[in-house]
Design a protein around this motif. Sequence first.
Motif, short mmCIF file in Angstrom:
data_model
loop_
_atom_site.label_atom_id
_atom_site.label_comp_id
_atom_site.label_asym_id
_atom_site.label_seq_id
_atom_site.Cartn_x
_atom_site.Cartn_y
_atom_site.Cartn_z
N PHE A 106 0.85 -1.26 0.01
CA PHE A 106 0.03 -0.14 -0.03
C PHE A 106 0.85 1.51 0.04
N GLU A 107 1.87 1.38 0.98
CA GLU A 107 2.75 2.51 0.86
C GLU A 107 3.51 2.80 -0.55
N MET A 108 3.95 1.63 -1.11
CA MET A 108 4.73 1.67 -2.07
C MET A 108 3.90 2.29 -3.10
N MET A 109 2.54 1.89 -3.37
CA MET A 109 1.58 2.01 -4.52
C MET A 109 1.09 3.71 -4.28
N ARG A 110 1.37 4.17 -3.25
CA ARG A 110 1.00 5.73 -3.04
C ARG A 110 1.72 6.79 -3.06
N THR A 111 3.18 6.44 -3.56
CA THR A 111 4.30 7.17 -3.67
C THR A 111 3.97 8.05 -4.70
N PRO A 112 3.85 9.38 -4.68
CA PRO A 112 3.52 10.45 -5.81
C PRO A 112 4.49 10.10 -7.11
N GLU A 113 5.66 10.12 -6.65
CA GLU A 113 6.55 9.79 -8.02
C GLU A 113 6.23 8.49 -8.77
N ALA A 114 5.94 7.51 -8.08
CA ALA A 114 5.92 6.31 -8.55
C ALA A 114 4.42 6.06 -9.44
N VAL A 115 3.49 6.73 -8.68
CA VAL A 115 1.97 7.04 -9.21
C VAL A 115 2.30 7.74 -10.59
N ASP A 116 2.81 8.92 -10.60
CA ASP A 116 3.17 9.51 -11.80
C ASP A 116 3.85 8.68 -12.89
N PRO A 144 -4.76 7.02 -4.99
CA PRO A 144 -3.95 6.08 -4.18
C PRO A 144 -3.66 6.05 -2.68
N SER A 145 -4.18 6.87 -1.76
CA SER A 145 -4.23 7.04 -0.36
C SER A 145 -5.55 6.44 0.01
N ASP A 146 -6.45 5.92 -0.52
CA ASP A 146 -7.61 5.26 0.02
C ASP A 146 -7.41 3.92 0.54
N ARG A 147 -7.37 3.56 1.78
CA ARG A 147 -6.70 2.23 1.89
C ARG A 147 -7.91 1.21 1.93
N GLU A 148 -9.07 1.69 2.30
CA GLU A 148 -10.10 0.72 1.97
C GLU A 148 -10.69 0.20 0.55
N ALA A 149 -10.19 1.06 -0.47
CA ALA A 149 -10.33 0.86 -1.88
C ALA A 149 -9.17 -0.17 -2.25
N PHE A 150 -7.81 0.17 -1.67
CA PHE A 150 -6.57 -0.79 -1.77
C PHE A 150 -7.06 -2.19 -1.32
N ASP A 151 -7.68 -2.14 -0.09
CA ASP A 151 -7.79 -3.45 0.54
C ASP A 151 -8.90 -4.31 -0.21
#
Length: 162
Positions: free
Chosen positions: A19-29, A38-45
């Motif tokens: 979760f933390e990796m997939m919400r890193t702004p540079e990586a998301v870009d 990407p910061s929505d933990r419920e949606a990620f889960d």
Amino acid sequence: MAAHVELRDLGDDDLDAVFEMMRTPEAVDMAAFTAADPSDREAFDAWIARERAADGVRMHVVTENGGFAGTAALFTVDGDREVTFWIAHHAWGRGVASEALRLLISREPERPLFARAAASNTASLAVLAKAGFTEVSRTMSFAPALGREVEEITLTLAPVLE
């Protein structure tokens, strides 16, 4: 010393790091085609639970010298077998993605394999090219996290002709 890269099955204990990796702004870009928030933990889960339960999905953790370095997965879309990888920022630029992809495709007998990447994601495109993937098409697709259309490249790894 060269990094030792391995793949192992994704476990429940890995979900916070993913979760933390997939919400890193540079990586998301770079990835572009990610969750709208990407910061929505419920949606990620919910998403990761669906993926882990789906037939034909094989999700792996990439480790570098035993520590978390990313994810790599195989899945099927519209009958096409696809690969994906996401490498944590701390592991960029050291060949971790290239070795993880090499390991992933060595475990999958089905060919052709496909991959997709944003045209602007030159690092991932270079990793795919190094593994033998070649471009087959370009399309404009909506990137939810970026809120706009982005050029997406589809690549394939064709069977070896004997």
